[in-house]
Design a protein around this motif. Structure first.
Motif, PDB file in Angstrom:
ATOM      1  N   LEU A   3      54.302 -45.300 -53.428  1.00 37.40           N
ATOM      2  CA  LEU A   3      54.118 -46.073 -55.002  1.00 37.40           C
ATOM      3  C   LEU A   3      52.518 -45.987 -55.096  1.00 37.40           C
ATOM      4  O   LEU A   3      52.484 -46.258 -54.523  1.00 37.40           O
ATOM      5  CB  LEU A   3      54.742 -46.845 -55.271  1.00 37.40           C
ATOM      6  CG  LEU A   3      56.508 -46.658 -55.444  1.00 37.40           C
ATOM      7  CD1 LEU A   3      57.885 -47.584 -54.414  1.00 37.40           C
ATOM      8  CD2 LEU A   3      57.409 -45.229 -56.163  1.00 37.40           C
ATOM      9  N   ASN A   4      52.318 -47.409 -56.383  1.00 37.79           N
ATOM     10  CA  ASN A   4      51.100 -46.868 -56.935  1.00 37.79           C
ATOM     11  C   ASN A   4      51.160 -48.044 -57.308  1.00 37.79           C
ATOM     12  O   ASN A   4      49.826 -48.756 -58.252  1.00 37.79           O
ATOM     13  CB  ASN A   4      51.208 -46.095 -58.599  1.00 37.79           C
ATOM     14  CG  ASN A   4      50.630 -45.007 -57.518  1.00 37.79           C
ATOM     15  OD1 ASN A   4      49.404 -44.578 -56.772  1.00 37.79           O
ATOM     16  ND2 ASN A   4      50.940 -43.927 -58.447  1.00 37.79           N
ATOM     17  N   GLY A   5      51.758 -49.717 -57.278  1.00 38.94           N
ATOM     18  CA  GLY A   5      52.418 -50.843 -57.577  1.00 38.94           C
ATOM     19  C   GLY A   5      53.547 -51.355 -57.590  1.00 38.94           C
ATOM     20  O   GLY A   5      54.241 -50.735 -57.326  1.00 38.94           O
ATOM     21  N   SER A   6      54.139 -52.462 -57.975  1.00 43.49           N
ATOM     22  CA  SER A   6      55.327 -52.747 -57.804  1.00 43.49           C
ATOM     23  C   SER A   6      56.066 -52.879 -56.529  1.00 43.49           C
ATOM     24  O   SER A   6      56.831 -52.278 -56.768  1.00 43.49           O
ATOM     25  CB  SER A   6      55.597 -52.835 -58.691  1.00 43.49           C
ATOM     26  OG  SER A   6      54.845 -53.698 -60.265  1.00 43.49           O
ATOM     27  N   ARG A  15      62.805 -50.357 -46.728  1.00 43.38           N
ATOM     28  CA  ARG A  15      61.680 -51.143 -46.257  1.00 43.38           C
ATOM     29  C   ARG A  15      60.530 -50.566 -46.844  1.00 43.38           C
ATOM     30  O   ARG A  15      60.331 -49.549 -47.581  1.00 43.38           O
ATOM     31  CB  ARG A  15      60.991 -50.580 -44.545  1.00 43.38           C
ATOM     32  CG  ARG A  15      62.279 -51.835 -44.108  1.00 43.38           C
ATOM     33  CD  ARG A  15      62.088 -51.452 -42.327  1.00 43.38           C
ATOM     34  NE  ARG A  15      62.021 -49.958 -42.174  1.00 43.38           N
ATOM     35  CZ  ARG A  15      62.436 -50.145 -40.972  1.00 43.38           C
ATOM     36  NH1 ARG A  15      61.458 -50.382 -39.949  1.00 43.38           N
ATOM     37  NH2 ARG A  15      62.401 -48.520 -41.039  1.00 43.38           N
ATOM     38  N   ILE A  16      58.758 -51.648 -47.002  1.00 42.02           N
ATOM     39  CA  ILE A  16      57.954 -50.835 -47.779  1.00 42.02           C
ATOM     40  C   ILE A  16      56.758 -51.718 -46.575  1.00 42.02           C
ATOM     41  O   ILE A  16      57.573 -52.436 -45.842  1.00 42.02           O
ATOM     42  CB  ILE A  16      57.599 -51.388 -49.245  1.00 42.02           C
ATOM     43  CG1 ILE A  16      57.570 -53.261 -48.876  1.00 42.02           C
ATOM     44  CG2 ILE A  16      59.264 -51.020 -50.032  1.00 42.02           C
ATOM     45  CD1 ILE A  16      58.110 -53.872 -50.690  1.00 42.02           C
ATOM     46  N   VAL A  17      56.065 -50.683 -47.125  1.00 44.37           N
ATOM     47  CA  VAL A  17      54.806 -51.352 -46.409  1.00 44.37           C
ATOM     48  C   VAL A  17      53.725 -52.015 -47.092  1.00 44.37           C
ATOM     49  O   VAL A  17      53.363 -51.157 -47.772  1.00 44.37           O
ATOM     50  CB  VAL A  17      54.106 -50.323 -45.737  1.00 44.37           C
ATOM     51  CG1 VAL A  17      52.366 -50.302 -44.572  1.00 44.37           C
ATOM     52  CG2 VAL A  17      54.623 -50.062 -44.393  1.00 44.37           C
ATOM     53  N   ASP A  18      53.558 -53.013 -47.509  1.00 43.51           N
ATOM     54  CA  ASP A  18      52.152 -53.828 -48.155  1.00 43.51           C
ATOM     55  C   ASP A  18      52.063 -55.202 -48.053  1.00 43.51           C
ATOM     56  O   ASP A  18      52.117 -55.377 -46.922  1.00 43.51           O
ATOM     57  CB  ASP A  18      53.448 -53.831 -49.313  1.00 43.51           C
ATOM     58  CG  ASP A  18      52.649 -53.930 -51.141  1.00 43.51           C
ATOM     59  OD1 ASP A  18      51.316 -53.284 -50.953  1.00 43.51           O
ATOM     60  OD2 ASP A  18      52.686 -54.506 -51.802  1.00 43.51           O
ATOM     61  N   THR A  45      55.428 -47.385 -50.220  1.00 44.63           N
ATOM     62  CA  THR A  45      54.104 -48.472 -50.177  1.00 44.63           C
ATOM     63  C   THR A  45      52.470 -47.151 -50.420  1.00 44.63           C
ATOM     64  O   THR A  45      53.288 -46.094 -50.902  1.00 44.63           O
ATOM     65  CB  THR A  45      53.460 -47.527 -48.655  1.00 44.63           C
ATOM     66  OG1 THR A  45      52.354 -48.202 -48.089  1.00 44.63           O
ATOM     67  CG2 THR A  45      53.370 -46.518 -47.881  1.00 44.63           C
ATOM     68  N   LYS A  46      52.097 -48.662 -50.890  1.00 42.09           N
ATOM     69  CA  LYS A  46      50.825 -48.109 -51.891  1.00 42.09           C
ATOM     70  C   LYS A  46      50.085 -46.787 -50.604  1.00 42.09           C
ATOM     71  O   LYS A  46      48.693 -46.644 -50.469  1.00 42.09           O
ATOM     72  CB  LYS A  46      49.921 -49.041 -52.046  1.00 42.09           C
ATOM     73  CG  LYS A  46      49.684 -49.240 -53.392  1.00 42.09           C
ATOM     74  CD  LYS A  46      48.040 -50.020 -53.852  1.00 42.09           C
ATOM     75  CE  LYS A  46      48.712 -51.130 -55.121  1.00 42.09           C
ATOM     76  NZ  LYS A  46      48.320 -51.836 -54.619  1.00 42.09           N
ATOM     77  N   TYR A  47      50.319 -46.804 -49.412  1.00 37.98           N
ATOM     78  CA  TYR A  47      49.765 -46.972 -47.750  1.00 37.98           C
ATOM     79  C   TYR A  47      50.381 -45.685 -47.369  1.00 37.98           C
ATOM     80  O   TYR A  47      50.659 -46.176 -45.937  1.00 37.98           O
ATOM     81  CB  TYR A  47      48.575 -48.265 -47.338  1.00 37.98           C
ATOM     82  CG  TYR A  47      48.542 -48.831 -47.513  1.00 37.98           C
ATOM     83  CD1 TYR A  47      47.121 -48.817 -48.310  1.00 37.98           C
ATOM     84  CD2 TYR A  47      48.898 -50.656 -48.437  1.00 37.98           C
ATOM     85  CE1 TYR A  47      46.475 -50.072 -49.015  1.00 37.98           C
ATOM     86  CE2 TYR A  47      48.626 -50.784 -49.627  1.00 37.98           C
ATOM     87  CZ  TYR A  47      46.770 -51.097 -49.897  1.00 37.98           C
ATOM     88  OH  TYR A  47      46.227 -51.587 -50.248  1.00 37.98           O
ATOM     89  N   PRO A  48      50.616 -44.242 -47.570  1.00 38.55           N
ATOM     90  CA  PRO A  48      51.371 -43.476 -47.000  1.00 38.55           C
ATOM     91  C   PRO A  48      50.742 -43.043 -45.398  1.00 38.55           C
ATOM     92  O   PRO A  48      51.282 -42.603 -44.617  1.00 38.55           O
ATOM     93  CB  PRO A  48      51.762 -42.204 -47.583  1.00 38.55           C
ATOM     94  CG  PRO A  48      50.202 -41.976 -48.728  1.00 38.55           C
ATOM     95  CD  PRO A  48      50.188 -43.730 -48.895  1.00 38.55           C
ATOM     96  N   ASN A  49      49.494 -42.696 -45.678  1.00 41.99           N
ATOM     97  CA  ASN A  49      48.849 -42.594 -44.582  1.00 41.99           C
ATOM     98  C   ASN A  49      49.259 -43.175 -43.452  1.00 41.99           C
ATOM     99  O   ASN A  49      49.684 -43.224 -42.436  1.00 41.99           O
ATOM    100  CB  ASN A  49      47.404 -41.839 -43.989  1.00 41.99           C
ATOM    101  CG  ASN A  49      47.185 -41.018 -45.019  1.00 41.99           C
ATOM    102  OD1 ASN A  49      48.071 -39.778 -45.498  1.00 41.99           O
ATOM    103  ND2 ASN A  49      45.991 -40.761 -46.035  1.00 41.99           N
ATOM    104  N   VAL A  50      48.697 -44.914 -43.556  1.00 39.99           N
ATOM    105  CA  VAL A  50      48.733 -45.854 -42.356  1.00 39.99           C
ATOM    106  C   VAL A  50      50.228 -46.088 -42.156  1.00 39.99           C
ATOM    107  O   VAL A  50      50.175 -46.502 -40.782  1.00 39.99           O
ATOM    108  CB  VAL A  50      48.563 -47.760 -42.994  1.00 39.99           C
ATOM    109  CG1 VAL A  50      48.627 -48.256 -42.592  1.00 39.99           C
ATOM    110  CG2 VAL A  50      46.823 -47.249 -43.458  1.00 39.99           C
ATOM    111  N   ALA A  51      51.012 -45.843 -43.459  1.00 38.91           N
ATOM    112  CA  ALA A  51      51.998 -46.454 -43.136  1.00 38.91           C
ATOM    113  C   ALA A  51      52.869 -44.989 -42.259  1.00 38.91           C
ATOM    114  O   ALA A  51      53.172 -45.178 -40.694  1.00 38.91           O
ATOM    115  CB  ALA A  51      53.280 -46.179 -43.913  1.00 38.91           C
TER     116      ALA A  51
END
Ligand SMILES: Nc1ncnc2c1ncn2[C@@H]1O[C@H](COP(=O)(O)OP(=O)(O)OP(=O)(O)O)[C@@H](O)[C@H]1O
Ligand SMILES: O=P(O)(O)OC[C@H]1O[C@H](OP(=O)(O)OP(=O)(O)O)[C@H](O)[C@@H]1O
Length: 212
Positions: free
Chosen positions: A137-140, A152-155, A115-121
């Protein structure tokens, strides 16, 4: 220029919607950013200075008082947890933050989530008693489950086109996301009249759009 209002505007995808909302509320803003590479734009007629910032940095400029107010996605506010006032939900750049995976995804012990959002995830899974390893990660982000980096991803999901084209599915919707008007705490007191006026005009215009 101490009596000027400094506004941090997000470059990129939010800019068009944010500047359109300002204009419709009768406020002057710089032309769409693809017309210029200038990062600081003064509008002396209304004593406003626009700072063209990377979206994720907007709350940082506002917290430190480099900007009095700013526009930023709720996703960034949740992730960055900066000490700013959130004044208004502008109702623009509407999307959602979701947990996403492959259709044949199966629960694993200690799965990896990119995810781009490690704290939220991290907070989201911790609150649900699920132990996960979060990879920033920073994108894609959608690449991660496709090439075995994460389970899985959070996006963000807006139209669902990115998921569809990459054979991924939304497993859980986490939060609805829109852009917000934020203010520096000291500026909100010292420039209260002008900030409140701007906020009121944007709120009226937002309500017109919601009803329309
Ligand atoms: N698919 C989307 N649809 C609508 N809004 C989105 C979408 N993806 C992100 N957003 C919102 O737009 C904001 C900015 O998006 P993003 O982080 O992708 O930046 P950008 O405009 O592409 O610029 P950059 O990646 O260069 O920082 C996000 O914080 C989020 O609130
Ligand atoms: O549901 P959709 O309408 O397809 O939109 C969702 C996509 O938009 C955002 O990506 P962005 O364009 O910002 O690219 P990046 O995250 O790879 O930089 C988000 O990270 C998703 O990948």
């Amino acid at each position: 220029m101490n009596d000027w209002l400094k506004v941090a505007m997000p470059k990129g995808r939010i800019y068009k919607q944010a500047s359109t909302l300002f204009r419709e509320a009768g406020l002057l803003v710089p032309e769409d950013e693809d017309q210029s590479r200038k990062l600081i734009i003064d509008i002396p007629e209304v004593k406003m200075q626009f700072i063209m910032a990377k979206p994720v940095d907007v709350p940082t400029y506002v917290e430190y008082g480099a900007a009095d107010i700013g526009i930023v996605g709720k996703d960034v506010l949740l992730e960055e947890k900066r000490d700013v006032y959130e004044l208004l939900d502008l109702g623009i750049a509407r999307c959602r933050m979701s947990v996403i995976g492959l259709p044949d995804w199966k629960p694993l012990t200690n799965p990896r989530v990119a995810t781009k959002y490690p704290n939220v995830a991290s907070q989201y899974f911790r609150e649900r008693g699920q132990q996960v390893e979060v990879i920033k990660l920073n994108g894609s982000i959608e690449l991660a489950p496709l090439i075995g980096l994460a389970d899985r991803i959070v996006d963000m999901v807006e139209t669902g086109k990115t998921l569809q084209e990459n054979g991924l599915v939304e497993l859980e919707e986490m939060f609805g996301i829109t852009s917000r008007l934020i203010a520096n705490r000291v500026s909100y007191r010292m420039k209260n009249e002008v900030i409140q006026q701007l906020c009121d005009r944007l709120q009226v215009q937002r309500n017109v759009q919601v009803k329309g």
